[in-house]
Motif scaffolding. Structure first.
Motif: not given
Lengths: 252, 270
Positions: B134-138, B141-142, B144-145, B148, B153, B158, B215
């Motif tokens: 969740l926090k460190h991978s690409q 980011n997708w 979360f986006a 949200a 996105a 994405i 999100g």
């Protein structure tokens, strides 16, 4: 990015639309639209709500395909099937409301969909790079942010628009479409954004600005296209017209 | 849930996976490891179907997975009755490959004289895995986006549909994993295993601070949420209160967690 490397290194990145038509069911959203835009100039597309501005933008930015007509970028005819392909060709769009995601932090927004990868095997994000780059790129646009880990919702409306513009340029946009960039902003915020849009001319960007604020558009634009009921009813260079003339045509 | 979706079918998938592995092991000659892998493939396919239905129909995942909750539970009960005539099937201990499976998934290890179940290690492993994802991978980011703002996105290129579908497959995988730890612990399966687990999962996630609208959220929060749930469940008895009050307390905590989340959201003007 092959297209970008091949075509976008010229000094003039040009979009030419020839006889574009677009229908939605029985509604003729665009009728026979032809126009051309060049680098280092700000082109304003003016029109009332529902005149077809958004449809036109959506065709240029790759959301829709035109039913008829030619869409030419630097002498090559193109047909984008999604916004991603347009972005890769150097054509980026900054949308009014969808530019950034307020609940996510600033650097995650900046690299949204283009995350820098640390390690190719695990697809880990290079956060340090992301944070530093975000800071650096925003400073170029006169926004200094001490902490890019703040949520983007804490930025002012103008800063959000500028963030989206900075992001588009960082990822190689040479042709930039701005969809009502200031319509939701107050005077002060709006001026901040306008200042940065004018700066884009020095960066030799081809700017297409969609607006219904005639006075503001006239102040910053070089060329004006007026759209009414899906048709192009007027095309003017700045020296040949005035804000009042444009308003008369628009309100006729 | 960070991606803005619910998967209510996980409880049923736990029951389904457990029963499927048990039946494939006891009724055929596959051996337990192979039966588990076969079940995993089926379960991932069910997760894929959940995801694709949600994505293609555009309906809320809440409704779609509520449907699959009942469908999967029903199939589990019906099929195990047809094959064995019972709703509880045991006898895994004598089967091929049970030893190795229980070593991996349910045995204990000893630190300075105290026994700990190996599932603690798995819990930590998945915690770290989820955190990195969740926090460190690409992909993080997708996710979360997507939660949200799907529209934003999508405009940023994405692959929103793929993200959502794979997350349903991930929850299906987790259900399968829980089922394996359960059946290796108990030596058999019960069609009702995992009932109400979907609600427990939601409670843990919400107490852990994840926004219901997607999100925002974290693995650490969820792990703490799950811990609080477990501690309260055991602790209420040790505290001398009647265990009947547990549900009242849990419900109240859920509501207050949502309220606090709401206040947090307003604070950030979004």
């Amino acid at each position: 990015m092959a297209f970008l490397e091949r075509n976008m290194l010229t000094n003039n990145n040009q979009i030419v639309l020839k006889n574009i038509y677009k229908n939605f069911g029985n509604i003729n959203a665009l009728k026979n639209i032809s126009m051309s835009t060049n680098s280092g100039k700000i082109h304003c597309i003016l029109g009332d709500n529902g005149a077809g501005k958004s449809t036109l933008v959506n065709i240029v930015s790759g959301v829709f395909r035109a039913d008829q007509g030619k869409y030419v970028v630097n002498d090559d005819e193109v047909s984008f099937s999604n916004p991603r392909e347009a972005i890769e060709a150097g054509i980026s769009t900054v949308y009014q409301n969808l530019a950034i995601i307020p609940i996510m932090n600033i650097y995650r927004n900046f690299f949204l969909g283009n995350e820098p990868i640390h390690n190719n095997y695990l697809n880990m994000m290079d956060k340090e790079f992301a944070i530093d780059t975000t800071k650096k790129e925003l400073r170029k646009f006169d926004i200094s942010i001490d902490n890019p880990k703040r949520s983007a919702g804490t930025l002012s409306g103008g800063e959000r628009q500028i963030l989206a513009i900075a992001r588009a340029l960082y990822f190689g946009a040479k042709i930039l479409i701005l969809d009502e960039p200031t319509s939701a902003l107050g005077v002060k915020e709006s001026n901040k954004v306008v200042e940065q849009i004018i700066q884009l001319k020095n960066k030799n960007i081809n700017v297409i600005l969609v607006s219904h604020n005639i006075d503001q558009a006239f102040m910053i634009g070089d060329k004006f296209f007026i759209i009414k009921n899906g048709e192009l009813v007027g095309e003017f260079d700045k020296p040949d017209t005035s804000a009042n003339k444009l308003r008369t045509i628009l309100e006729k | 849930m960070i991606s803005g979706e619910f998967d209510l079918s996980i409880g049923s998938l736990i029951g389904f996976s457990g029963m499927s592995v048990t039946l494939l092991t006891t009724e055929t000659n596959l051996g337990m490891p192979l039966a588990s892998i076969l079940t995993l493939i089926i379960v991932l396919f069910i997760g894929y179907c959940n995801g694709i239905t949600v994505v293609k129909s555009g309906l809320p995942s809440f409704i779609i997975t509520l449907g699959s909750l009942f469908v999967i539970r029903g199939i589990t009960i019906a099929v195990s009755k047809i094959i064995t005539g019972r709703t509880q099937v045991g006898g895994l201990e004598e089967s091929k490959g049970y030893g190795i499976m229980s070593t991996i998934f349910s045995n204990s290890f000893t630190i300075s004289g105290t026994d700990f179940p190996i599932s603690i290690l798995w819990w930590l492993f998945f915690g770290v895995f989820g955190y990195l994802l969740l926090k460190h991978s690409q992909v993080g980011n997708w996710i979360f986006a997507t939660g949200a703002s799907k529209e934003s996105a999508e405009l940023m290129g994405i692959p929103v549909h793929n993200v959502r579908t794979s997350l349903f497959m991930l929850t299906a995988f987790c259900a399968w994993f829980i089922a394996i730890t359960q059946i290796t612990t108990f030596g058999g399966a019960d069609v009702l295993r995992g009932e109400q687990k979907e609600f427990i999962a939601i409670i843990a996630v919400v107490i852990g601070g994840t926004l219901l609208t997607g999100g925002y959220g974290s693995i650490l929060g969820t792990m703490i949420g799950a811990l609080i749930f477990g501690i309260v469940k055991q602790g209420i008895i040790f505290a001398g209160a009647d265990a009947d009050w547990f549900q009242v307390f849990m419900g109240a905590m859920l509501i207050s967690a949502v309220l606090v989340n709401g206040i947090f959201r307003k604070k950030y003007a979004y």
